[in-house]
Design a protein around this motif. Sequence first.
Motif, PDB file in Angstrom:
ATOM      1  N   ARG A   6       0.417  -0.836  -6.618  1.00 32.12           N
ATOM      2  CA  ARG A   6      -0.362  -0.214  -7.874  1.00 32.12           C
ATOM      3  C   ARG A   6      -0.582   1.207  -7.719  1.00 32.12           C
ATOM      4  NH1 ARG A   6      -4.575  -4.839 -10.112  1.00 32.12           N
ATOM      5  NH2 ARG A   6      -3.178  -6.322  -9.934  1.00 32.12           N
ATOM      6  N   LEU A   9       3.461   3.282  -6.913  1.00 25.08           N
ATOM      7  CA  LEU A   9       4.410   3.212  -7.936  1.00 25.08           C
ATOM      8  C   LEU A   9       4.023   4.596  -8.932  1.00 25.08           C
ATOM      9  CD1 LEU A   9       6.709   2.431  -9.715  1.00 25.08           C
ATOM     10  CD2 LEU A   9       5.205   0.801 -10.865  1.00 25.08           C
ATOM     11  N   PRO A  10       2.750   4.819  -9.112  1.00 26.60           N
ATOM     12  CA  PRO A  10       2.315   5.897  -9.880  1.00 26.60           C
ATOM     13  C   PRO A  10       2.685   7.204  -9.203  1.00 26.60           C
ATOM     14  CG  PRO A  10       0.760   4.093 -10.372  1.00 26.60           C
ATOM     15  CD  PRO A  10       1.670   3.921  -9.012  1.00 26.60           C
ATOM     16  N   LEU A  13       6.071   7.993  -9.330  1.00 27.43           N
ATOM     17  CA  LEU A  13       6.576   8.505 -10.345  1.00 27.43           C
ATOM     18  C   LEU A  13       6.057   9.788 -10.797  1.00 27.43           C
ATOM     19  CD1 LEU A  13       6.362   5.297 -12.620  1.00 27.43           C
ATOM     20  CD2 LEU A  13       8.464   6.335 -11.461  1.00 27.43           C
ATOM     21  N   ALA A  14       5.188  10.348 -10.195  1.00 26.78           N
ATOM     22  CA  ALA A  14       4.559  11.529 -10.440  1.00 26.78           C
ATOM     23  C   ALA A  14       5.137  12.677  -9.396  1.00 26.78           C
ATOM     24  CB  ALA A  14       3.053  11.596 -10.163  1.00 26.78           C
TER      25      ALA A  14
END
Length: 65
Positions: A6, A9-10, A13-14
């Motif tokens: 969790r 992943l962000p 992607l950032a």
Amino acid sequence: MNDFARFLLPAVLALPLLATAQQPKKLDSIEIQRAHFMLKQAHDELKKNYYDPAYHGVDLDATYA
């Protein structure tokens, strides 16, 4: 999904967004003049007040130029 995934992943992607957001801005003529003035002041103060007149073998004027 576990806690590590969790978070990961962000973050992954950032990364492309952060890479494109860090482009240097163009300096305008006033900022360029200010930078040259500060460099000149630092050069003059170093030349006037530094304890080693040979500047450890560095040609101060050539480095400034």
